[in-house]
Write an enzyme that holds these catalytic residues in place. Structure first.
Site, PDB file in Angstrom:
ATOM      1  N   LYS A 150      40.258  48.169  52.760  1.00 13.31           N
ATOM      2  CA  LYS A 150      41.691  48.273  53.313  1.00 13.31           C
ATOM      3  C   LYS A 150      42.547  49.374  52.662  1.00 13.31           C
ATOM      4  CE  LYS A 150      42.787  43.920  53.398  1.00 13.31           C
ATOM      5  NZ  LYS A 150      41.774  42.890  53.009  1.00 13.31           N
ATOM      6  N   ARG A 158      48.314  37.781  57.434  1.00 13.85           N
ATOM      7  CA  ARG A 158      47.294  36.978  56.946  1.00 13.85           C
ATOM      8  C   ARG A 158      47.146  35.277  57.564  1.00 13.85           C
ATOM      9  NH1 ARG A 158      46.432  40.281  51.967  1.00 13.85           N
ATOM     10  NH2 ARG A 158      44.550  39.426  50.900  1.00 13.85           N
ATOM     11  N   ARG A 181      35.283  46.694  41.448  1.00 14.25           N
ATOM     12  CA  ARG A 181      36.798  46.974  41.201  1.00 14.25           C
ATOM     13  C   ARG A 181      37.471  46.280  40.299  1.00 14.25           C
ATOM     14  NH1 ARG A 181      40.132  45.630  46.440  1.00 14.25           N
ATOM     15  NH2 ARG A 181      40.696  43.445  45.512  1.00 14.25           N
ATOM     16  N   ARG A 189      42.427  43.853  38.053  1.00 13.84           N
ATOM     17  CA  ARG A 189      43.145  43.037  38.673  1.00 13.84           C
ATOM     18  C   ARG A 189      42.649  41.690  38.586  1.00 13.84           C
ATOM     19  NH1 ARG A 189      43.807  44.246  44.956  1.00 13.84           N
ATOM     20  NH2 ARG A 189      43.480  41.878  45.087  1.00 13.84           N
ATOM     21  N   ARG A 227      39.028  33.373  47.648  1.00  8.69           N
ATOM     22  CA  ARG A 227      39.671  34.386  48.676  1.00  8.69           C
ATOM     23  C   ARG A 227      39.010  34.685  49.961  1.00  8.69           C
ATOM     24  NH1 ARG A 227      40.087  38.814  44.439  1.00  8.69           N
ATOM     25  NH2 ARG A 227      40.709  40.240  46.006  1.00  8.69           N
TER      26      ARG A 227
END
Ligand code: ADP
Length: 191
Positions: free
Chosen positions: A14, A89, A128, A134, A146
């Site tokens: 996204k 969300r 990532r 992160r 998640r």
């Protein structure tokens, strides 16, 4: 104004696609994840409170993100519409967004849902983690949480939007450019 939700599980791409789409179509990209991370880097009280929730892969309270989005909607000028990324969300956030847009004579025009296999999601998030630093990408248990939170709390929004006739699935597998072309085609239809 034509307003889009870009939707999909963590790791579905996204954020990457939103930046490119916002530039191409003059859309205002609003990412609650980015806004929350900016609060954390700035060391604000809100950031301090939210960072422990985020590092566990849980959702921050609805009111927090709803307020952030409301403030941005009113300060935006000159764009062709909004591209909401990582928001809403929950169904409650979706209802709040619809109310916010309705009182401003706007609506959610289209929900673009990126479909990506589970194994591919986990692979992308691990990659990532190496690149972005992160903290919520570092721990495989947090990644799985998640994805579970997405299924339990976020995925029901798809049915909600399907009933409103704005659900638009998009194949999220393949190269960044392939996915960008598919999303661009959907957006062009609405503009
Ligand atoms: P990703 O799509 O990879 O999960 P985001 O950058 O959108 O990443 O979000 C990171 C984290 O920020 C989420 O796991 C959650 O803790 C918090 N967050 C972001 N947006 C919201 C939202 N709309 N409601 C609740 N929590 C949110």
């Amino acid at each position: 104004m034509v307003n889009f939700l870009i939707f999909g599980p963590p790791g579905s791409g996204k954020g990457t696609q939103s930046v490119k789409l916002a530039e191409k179509f003059n859309l205002t990209h609003l990412s609650t994840g980015d806004m929350l991370r900016a609060e954390i880097s700035a060391g604000t009280d809100l950031g301090k409170k939210m960072s422990s929730i985020m590092s566990k892969g849980e959702l921050v309270p609805d009111e927090v993100v709803i307020e952030m989005i409301a403030a941005r909607i009113d300060s935006t000028k000159g764009s062709s519409g909004f591209l909401f990324d990582g928001f809403p969300r929950t169904v409650a956030q979706t209802e709040a967004l619809e109310r916010m847009l309705n009182v401003r004579k706007m609506k959610i025009d289209s929900m673009l849902v990126l479909d990506v296999d589970h194994d591919e999601l986990v692979k992308r998030l691990i990659l990532r983690a190496e690149q972005s630093g992160r903290p919520d990408d570092k721990d495989p248990a947090v990644i799985e949480n998640r994805i579970d939170v997405y299924k339990a709390k976020t995925e029901p929004i798809i049915e909600y939007c399907r009933q409103r006739g704005i659900y638009q699935p998009v194949n999220g597998m393949g190269t960044i450019d392939d996915i960008f072309d598919r999303l661009s085609r959907q957006i062009k239809k609405q503009l």
